[in-house]
Design an enzyme around this catalytic site. Structure first.
Site, short mmCIF file in Angstrom:
data_model
loop_
_atom_site.label_atom_id
_atom_site.label_comp_id
_atom_site.label_asym_id
_atom_site.label_seq_id
_atom_site.Cartn_x
_atom_site.Cartn_y
_atom_site.Cartn_z
N TYR A 182 0.83 -1.21 0.00
CA TYR A 182 0.00 0.00 0.00
C TYR A 182 0.87 1.26 0.00
O TYR A 182 0.66 2.17 -0.82
CB TYR A 182 -0.92 -0.04 1.23
CG TYR A 182 -1.61 1.27 1.53
CD1 TYR A 182 -2.63 1.76 0.70
CD2 TYR A 182 -1.26 2.03 2.64
CE1 TYR A 182 -3.25 2.96 0.98
CE2 TYR A 182 -1.88 3.24 2.92
CZ TYR A 182 -2.87 3.69 2.09
OH TYR A 182 -3.48 4.89 2.36
P1 NAP Z 1 -13.09 4.74 1.31
O1 NAP Z 1 -14.30 5.11 2.11
O2 NAP Z 1 -12.71 3.30 1.23
O3 NAP Z 1 -13.33 5.32 -0.16
C1 NAP Z 1 -12.57 4.92 -1.25
C2 NAP Z 1 -13.38 5.26 -2.49
O4 NAP Z 1 -12.64 4.83 -3.64
C3 NAP Z 1 -14.76 4.58 -2.56
O5 NAP Z 1 -15.75 5.52 -2.85
C4 NAP Z 1 -14.62 3.60 -3.72
O6 NAP Z 1 -15.80 3.41 -4.47
C5 NAP Z 1 -13.57 4.31 -4.56
N1 NAP Z 1 -12.99 3.35 -5.49
C6 NAP Z 1 -12.39 2.17 -5.20
N2 NAP Z 1 -12.07 1.53 -6.33
C7 NAP Z 1 -12.49 2.31 -7.36
C8 NAP Z 1 -12.46 2.18 -8.76
N3 NAP Z 1 -11.94 1.10 -9.37
N4 NAP Z 1 -12.97 3.18 -9.53
C9 NAP Z 1 -13.50 4.29 -8.95
N5 NAP Z 1 -13.57 4.47 -7.61
C10 NAP Z 1 -13.08 3.48 -6.83
O7 NAP Z 1 -11.82 5.54 1.78
P2 NAP Z 1 -11.63 6.55 3.00
O8 NAP Z 1 -11.78 5.83 4.27
O9 NAP Z 1 -12.43 7.76 2.72
O10 NAP Z 1 -10.07 6.91 2.83
C11 NAP Z 1 -9.66 7.61 1.67
C12 NAP Z 1 -8.20 7.34 1.41
O11 NAP Z 1 -7.41 7.92 2.45
C13 NAP Z 1 -7.78 5.86 1.46
O12 NAP Z 1 -8.08 5.22 0.25
C14 NAP Z 1 -6.31 5.95 1.74
O13 NAP Z 1 -5.62 6.01 0.52
C15 NAP Z 1 -6.14 7.28 2.47
N6 NAP Z 1 -5.70 7.13 3.87
C16 NAP Z 1 -6.38 6.35 4.73
C17 NAP Z 1 -5.95 6.26 6.07
C18 NAP Z 1 -6.74 5.44 7.08
O14 NAP Z 1 -6.44 5.52 8.29
N7 NAP Z 1 -7.74 4.72 6.67
C19 NAP Z 1 -4.82 6.95 6.50
C20 NAP Z 1 -4.14 7.74 5.58
C21 NAP Z 1 -4.59 7.84 4.27
P3 NAP Z 1 -17.10 2.65 -3.87
O15 NAP Z 1 -17.75 3.65 -2.96
O16 NAP Z 1 -17.91 2.34 -5.06
O17 NAP Z 1 -16.60 1.45 -3.13
#
Ligand code: NAP
Length: 213
Positions: free
Chosen positions: A126
């Site tokens: 990742y």
């Molecule tokens: P999330 O709720 O999992 O949202 C990710 C989005 O990406 C979802 O809407 C998903 O679509 C979309 N997606 C996935 N595959 C796709 C595809 N093939 N085509 C188009 N869209 C697609 O993420 P979050 O919790 O808001 O976090 C956002 C980002 O922050 C993470 O992805 C990560 O990179 C970063 N981050 C996370 C953390 C942590 O603690 N979790 C820490 C630092 C950074 P669907 O709604 O259709 O599934």
């Protein structure tokens, strides 16, 4: 600005749409991958476009001035999806932005993406994917801002953060709502142009923190 939010249906993406709606200076275009999500996006004030990061999605970048990339494969998918979405999907978004003359690109990256070789167990692929996407954006010639939050929470916004190129004590966390505010404020805060920085909840207002970066 007409802002394309990639990953608009995600937890952070929806909060980004809310921030864009509250601002008087932006219009949101929401990139989603399922047409069932269209109505929710419209309710959040955005114009939806159905497109998939694993396919050609260049058409989603028509008529926009800026991109906020907030998509991700999530922690439950395998390494192939991490590479396809967090790395290759993000890199394609950068390439399409360049092709279409879109100058402003805000990337939601992650703390630790600067040193994927020191990743905690299970985070190697990742963080390497995030590192590759960030490098590609930095080398693109676009006006980028790369935001690297620590652990995200579902708490309400605190409105106070620390933002530094490398935060010494990385043990905290940050509400997604504050991350969304940082992504949207960065669009028009020129001090964040061509910058990469980490964020956590902290002591400064978002405005102060971003202007001081
Ligand atoms: P999330 O709720 O999992 O949202 C990710 C989005 O990406 C979802 O809407 C998903 O679509 C979309 N997606 C996935 N595959 C796709 C595809 N093939 N085509 C188009 N869209 C697609 O993420 P979050 O919790 O808001 O976090 C956002 C980002 O922050 C993470 O992805 C990560 O990179 C970063 N981050 C996370 C953390 C942590 O603690 N979790 C820490 C630092 C950074 P669907 O709604 O259709 O599934």
């Amino acid at each position: 600005m007409n802002v394309l939010v990639i990953g608009a249906n995600g937890h952070t993406g929806r909060l980004v749409l809310k921030e864009l709606k509250n601002s008087s200076q932006h219009f949101a275009k929401a990139m989603i991958r399922k047409s069932e999500q269209t109505k929710d996006m419209e309710e959040l004030g955005a114009r939806p476009v159905v497109a998939d990061l694993e396919q050609d999605f260049s058409y989603a970048l028509e008529n926009v001035n800026a991109v906020i990339f907030a998509a991700g494969s999530g922690s439950k998918t395998g390494e192939d999806k991490t590479i396809a979405i967090d790395q290759e999907g993000a890199k394609k978004a950068v390439d399409y932005a360049k092709e279409k003359g879109i100058e402003r690109f805000i990337m939601l990256s992650s703390m630790g993406a600067d040193q994927p070789e020191n990743a905690p167990e299970g985070m190697e692929v990742y963080l390497k994917a995030k590192n590759e996407a960030d490098k590609h954006l930095q080398e693109s010639g676009l006006n980028y801002t790369i935001v690297r939050p620590g652990a995200l929470t579902f708490d309400d916004a605190k409105g106070q953060i620390i933002a530094q190129p490398s935060i010494e004590d990385k043990s905290g966390d940050i509400p997604r709502e504050d991350v969304a505010k940082v992504l949207v404020e960065s669009l028009t805060t020129t001090e964040t142009n061509h910058k990469v920085f980490e964020i956590l909840s902290g002591e400064d207002s978002i405005d102060e923190a971003l202007k001081g970066i």
